[in-house]
Write a protein that holds these residues in place. Structure first.
Motif, mmCIF file in Angstrom:
data_model
loop_
_atom_site.group_PDB
_atom_site.id
_atom_site.type_symbol
_atom_site.label_atom_id
_atom_site.label_comp_id
_atom_site.label_asym_id
_atom_site.label_seq_id
_atom_site.Cartn_x
_atom_site.Cartn_y
_atom_site.Cartn_z
ATOM 1 N N PHE A 116 96.825 -27.149 -69.179
ATOM 2 C CA PHE A 116 96.089 -26.157 -68.256
ATOM 3 C C PHE A 116 97.131 -25.010 -67.992
ATOM 4 O O PHE A 116 97.990 -25.130 -67.374
ATOM 5 C CB PHE A 116 95.587 -26.905 -67.232
ATOM 6 C CG PHE A 116 94.928 -26.183 -66.424
ATOM 7 C CD1 PHE A 116 93.466 -25.587 -66.428
ATOM 8 C CD2 PHE A 116 95.550 -25.722 -65.156
ATOM 9 C CE1 PHE A 116 92.990 -24.860 -65.347
ATOM 10 C CE2 PHE A 116 95.019 -24.490 -64.419
ATOM 11 C CZ PHE A 116 93.420 -24.346 -64.434
ATOM 12 N N ASN A 117 96.359 -23.977 -68.281
ATOM 13 C CA ASN A 117 97.196 -22.519 -68.198
ATOM 14 C C ASN A 117 96.219 -21.415 -67.189
ATOM 15 O O ASN A 117 95.067 -21.533 -67.606
ATOM 16 C CB ASN A 117 97.872 -21.749 -69.251
ATOM 17 C CG ASN A 117 98.574 -22.713 -70.018
ATOM 18 O OD1 ASN A 117 99.840 -23.088 -69.542
ATOM 19 N ND2 ASN A 117 98.065 -23.633 -71.041
ATOM 20 N N LEU A 118 96.607 -21.023 -66.071
ATOM 21 C CA LEU A 118 95.877 -20.039 -65.346
ATOM 22 C C LEU A 118 96.523 -18.555 -65.446
ATOM 23 O O LEU A 118 97.663 -18.564 -64.926
ATOM 24 C CB LEU A 118 95.665 -20.533 -64.273
ATOM 25 C CG LEU A 118 94.615 -19.495 -63.199
ATOM 26 C CD1 LEU A 118 93.672 -20.501 -62.212
ATOM 27 C CD2 LEU A 118 95.487 -18.436 -62.373
ATOM 28 N N VAL A 119 95.740 -17.676 -65.853
ATOM 29 C CA VAL A 119 96.354 -16.189 -65.665
ATOM 30 C C VAL A 119 95.087 -15.517 -65.075
ATOM 31 O O VAL A 119 94.133 -15.424 -65.644
ATOM 32 C CB VAL A 119 96.706 -15.397 -67.188
ATOM 33 C CG1 VAL A 119 96.945 -14.073 -67.067
ATOM 34 C CG2 VAL A 119 97.705 -16.351 -67.958
ATOM 35 N N ALA A 161 94.133 -25.086 -60.013
ATOM 36 C CA ALA A 161 95.355 -25.141 -60.720
ATOM 37 C C ALA A 161 96.408 -25.990 -60.044
ATOM 38 O O ALA A 161 97.189 -26.893 -60.564
ATOM 39 C CB ALA A 161 96.001 -23.827 -60.873
ATOM 40 N N GLU A 162 96.362 -26.035 -58.665
ATOM 41 C CA GLU A 162 97.225 -27.189 -57.744
ATOM 42 C C GLU A 162 96.657 -28.449 -57.992
ATOM 43 O O GLU A 162 97.603 -29.358 -58.192
ATOM 44 C CB GLU A 162 97.115 -26.566 -56.302
ATOM 45 C CG GLU A 162 97.973 -25.335 -56.002
ATOM 46 C CD GLU A 162 97.731 -24.999 -54.602
ATOM 47 O OE1 GLU A 162 97.146 -25.754 -53.664
ATOM 48 O OE2 GLU A 162 97.994 -23.652 -54.201
ATOM 49 N N VAL A 163 95.397 -28.550 -58.150
ATOM 50 C CA VAL A 163 94.868 -29.778 -58.203
ATOM 51 C C VAL A 163 95.229 -30.396 -59.668
ATOM 52 O O VAL A 163 95.790 -31.519 -59.632
ATOM 53 C CB VAL A 163 93.244 -29.703 -58.243
ATOM 54 C CG1 VAL A 163 92.677 -31.144 -58.869
ATOM 55 C CG2 VAL A 163 92.802 -29.655 -56.915
ATOM 56 N N MET A 164 95.317 -29.615 -60.571
ATOM 57 C CA MET A 164 95.809 -30.132 -62.122
ATOM 58 C C MET A 164 97.187 -30.312 -61.960
ATOM 59 O O MET A 164 97.616 -31.407 -62.585
ATOM 60 C CB MET A 164 95.595 -28.834 -63.091
ATOM 61 C CG MET A 164 94.123 -28.250 -63.154
ATOM 62 S SD MET A 164 93.158 -29.678 -63.940
ATOM 63 C CE MET A 164 91.457 -29.204 -63.633
ATOM 64 N N ASP A 165 98.174 -29.769 -61.186
ATOM 65 C CA ASP A 165 99.617 -29.909 -61.242
ATOM 66 C C ASP A 165 99.654 -31.328 -60.578
ATOM 67 O O ASP A 165 100.420 -31.945 -61.061
ATOM 68 C CB ASP A 165 100.043 -28.805 -60.466
ATOM 69 C CG ASP A 165 101.472 -28.808 -60.565
ATOM 70 O OD1 ASP A 165 102.200 -28.876 -61.643
ATOM 71 O OD2 ASP A 165 102.209 -29.312 -59.527
ATOM 72 N N GLU A 166 99.025 -31.530 -59.224
ATOM 73 C CA GLU A 166 99.241 -32.685 -58.667
ATOM 74 C C GLU A 166 98.463 -33.863 -59.411
ATOM 75 O O GLU A 166 99.040 -34.982 -59.261
ATOM 76 C CB GLU A 166 98.398 -32.518 -57.214
ATOM 77 C CG GLU A 166 98.716 -33.645 -56.310
ATOM 78 C CD GLU A 166 98.362 -33.460 -54.970
ATOM 79 O OE1 GLU A 166 98.076 -34.441 -54.187
ATOM 80 O OE2 GLU A 166 97.869 -32.225 -54.719
ATOM 81 N N ALA A 191 100.654 -14.303 -55.805
ATOM 82 C CA ALA A 191 101.580 -13.666 -56.596
ATOM 83 C C ALA A 191 101.847 -14.432 -57.976
ATOM 84 O O ALA A 191 102.490 -13.679 -58.815
ATOM 85 C CB ALA A 191 102.846 -13.265 -56.179
ATOM 86 N N LYS A 192 101.215 -15.784 -58.156
ATOM 87 C CA LYS A 192 101.867 -16.597 -59.291
ATOM 88 C C LYS A 192 100.901 -16.925 -60.147
ATOM 89 O O LYS A 192 99.786 -17.011 -59.682
ATOM 90 C CB LYS A 192 102.773 -17.880 -58.715
ATOM 91 C CG LYS A 192 103.691 -17.712 -57.739
ATOM 92 C CD LYS A 192 105.077 -17.354 -58.547
ATOM 93 C CE LYS A 192 106.121 -17.409 -57.535
ATOM 94 N NZ LYS A 192 107.599 -16.909 -58.239
ATOM 95 N N PHE A 193 101.268 -17.166 -61.371
ATOM 96 C CA PHE A 193 100.203 -17.692 -62.536
ATOM 97 C C PHE A 193 100.854 -18.975 -62.705
ATOM 98 O O PHE A 193 101.779 -19.449 -62.665
ATOM 99 C CB PHE A 193 100.121 -16.912 -63.872
ATOM 100 C CG PHE A 193 99.612 -15.354 -63.640
ATOM 101 C CD1 PHE A 193 98.986 -15.022 -62.421
ATOM 102 C CD2 PHE A 193 100.166 -14.689 -64.488
ATOM 103 C CE1 PHE A 193 98.627 -13.791 -62.402
ATOM 104 C CE2 PHE A 193 99.664 -13.316 -64.384
ATOM 105 C CZ PHE A 193 98.762 -12.836 -63.300
ATOM 106 N N TYR A 194 99.941 -19.746 -63.251
ATOM 107 C CA TYR A 194 100.207 -21.356 -63.648
ATOM 108 C C TYR A 194 100.472 -21.548 -65.157
ATOM 109 O O TYR A 194 99.374 -21.531 -65.969
ATOM 110 C CB TYR A 194 99.214 -22.342 -62.961
ATOM 111 C CG TYR A 194 99.702 -23.689 -63.402
ATOM 112 C CD1 TYR A 194 100.616 -24.447 -62.377
ATOM 113 C CD2 TYR A 194 99.227 -24.492 -64.345
ATOM 114 C CE1 TYR A 194 101.023 -25.665 -62.481
ATOM 115 C CE2 TYR A 194 99.676 -25.946 -64.282
ATOM 116 C CZ TYR A 194 100.567 -26.381 -63.622
ATOM 117 O OH TYR A 194 100.864 -27.634 -63.671
#
Length: 477
Positions: free
Chosen positions: A196-199, A183-188, A5-8
């Motif tokens: 980095f943004n993901l939609v 996206a989780e990898v980029m965040d961690e 449900a989420k975007f980064y």
């Protein structure tokens, strides 16, 4: 069943502004395994604002800082490797063995090549009294397909990061699960907020918003030629850079001096890579007319050995196609091949025997195909091989080049000089001679309607750089 449900955006997991929802279907079972939130123009705008705000600071980071960031990304990805393999198995039907050995390993392969490039690449160099400076192009819109999910994401994201760019990624909605893991990898790994943004979303909504956005400086798109044309049209009004890797219909020329059994079997293997869902694979096999019958027999035997089945079985070689639409499209191509008079030597319409559910296609080989037939002209994107006869080397080259595509080409000969000479005459961004191992430092991209620009290695890095010439910089020294 899980909701995605989420975007980064801007270093945070956020809710879409006004989401629509899409069921996620396992193509091997046709069962729904989750729901994906799809966004729109407002979500893209939020992501672009974040990327623009982050650009100046990130563009000012050192090459060493960017290399350290890429190494951290690689470390986190490696630790979560099996999660990516399972995601690709579930979302786009990759057999688990291929997901582990063919799909997921592309990330470390590409990142390590890029790290090596950064060791020797000069972001400034002198040409006489002029200093050339290579600067990040800016905010990049990245639009990726479903067939090689993490590969296609990393060959855009990694060089953009290496160049000092910020970005907004729109993955295919059919491979969004593995992209969300990215996206989780980029965040961690500690990618700075906004870099980095993901939609998630569809092409007509999110893809078009990215391509037309006035504050995006470059769009990099991989997908069909039809969709690439729409991306270019949307981007034209803002005169942004457009890099595209599009469709292909690659010819594989077997010269009359080959060891036919080996050459044909390896050609079938290449054509069936990723269940035939690859743009650069050798889908047209050109053989001397006198060898047609023997080549067709070998190809049929080779195709019949392929194990088609559940994606969680380690011995499965061919999984399903990605969705029902793609399944029906490939079935139509197979029927048209039969109707137009190509000789069906194995496979054909329908699912393989024993598979009642899932978007599985029978491994199919046509022989005695003529260049004007649909199966010889159109990109099928399934495990379907067309074998075309020729009478001379010149005719083989003419048939190979007689297409609007130009992504790749292949030539096989026991005489390396003869193969090299023919390779020079073929229209393709990559020409593979005698089934070489992959070269992830080699530029990847196409001629004609297969796109423009190049990815992989140094060529991929340069796509995300602008050239500034400071004339007179060295004068008077």
């Amino acid at each position: 069943m899980r909701d995605y449900a989420k975007f980064y955006i801007d270093g945070m997991w956020v809710d879409p502004v006004n989401p629509a929802w899409m069921d996620l279907v396992d193509p091997g079972t046709e069962e729904i395994h989750g729901r994906l939130a799809l966004g729109g123009r407002e979500d893209v705008n939020r992501a672009v604002i974040a990327a623009r705000r982050a650009f100046t600071a990130y563009a000012g980071t050192s090459v060493d800082e960017r290399k350290q960031l890429l190494r951290r990304i690689l470390d986190v990805f490696t630790r979560r490797f099996d999660e990516f393999a399972e995601a690709m198995r579930l979302e786009m039907g990759s057999p688990i063995a291929f997901a582990k050995k063919g799909q997921a390993p592309r990330v470390p392969l590409h990142v390590n090549v890029l790290l090596d490039v950064l060791e020797h690449f000069s972001f400034e160099e002198d040409r006489g009294s002029t200093r050339l400076r290579y600067e990040p192009v800016g905010v990049c819109g990245l639009i990726t397909p479903w067939n090689w999910p993490v590969n296609q994401v990393i060959v855009k994201v990694a060089p953009a990061l290496a160049a000092g760019c910020t970005m907004v990624l729109k993955p295919s909605e059919y491979s969004a699960v593995s992209a969300l893991l990215i996206a989780e990898v980029m965040d961690e790994a500690g990618v700075p907020p906004g870099v980095f943004n993901l939609v998630n979303g569809g092409g007509p909504e999110v893809g078009a918003a990215i391509a037309s956005h006035e504050d995006i400086d470059m769009v990099s798109f991989t997908g069909s030629t039809r969709a690439g044309i729409e991306v270019a049209r949307a981007a034209a009004a803002t005169v942004k850079r457009v890099a595209q890797e599009l469709g292909g219909k690659s010819a594989n020329i077997l010269l009359d001096d080959v060891k036919l059994d080996d050459a044909v079997r390896r050609g079938v293997s290449g054509c069936f890579t990723n269940s035939g869902q690859s743009c650069s694979i050798p889908t047209r096999m050109l053989v001397p007319r006198k060898m047609m019958a023997e080549a067709a027999s070998i190809a049929a035997e080779a195709a019949q050995t392929y194990r088609v089945g559940p994606t969680d079985r380690e011995d499965t070689q061919l999984g399903p196609l990605v969705n029902e639409s793609q399944f029906m499209r490939v079935q139509d191509f197979i029927r048209r091949g039969i109707e137009e008079g190509a000789a069906l030597v194995t496979g054909g319409p329908g699912r393989p025997e024993g598979l009642e559910k899932g978007y599985f296609v029978r491994p199919t080989v046509f022989s005695d195909v003529t260049p004007d037939m649909t199966v010889a002209k159109e990109e099928i994107f399934g495990p379907v091989l067309a074998i075309i006869p020729y009478d001379s080397d010149d005719e083989a080259v003419a048939i190979a080049n007689g297409t609007s595509y130009g992504l790749a080409a292949y030539v096989q000969s026991s005489n390396p000089d003869r193969a090299r000479g023919l390779a020079r005459r073929l229209n393709g961004g990559q020409v593979h001679i005698n089934y070489p191992p992959p070269d992830f430092a080699a530029p990847f991209g196409g001629f004609g309607r297969s796109g423009n620009g190049r990815e992989w290695g140094e060529a991929g890095l340069r796509e995300y750089l602008e050239t500034k010439a400071m004339i007179g910089y060295g004068a008077g020294q």
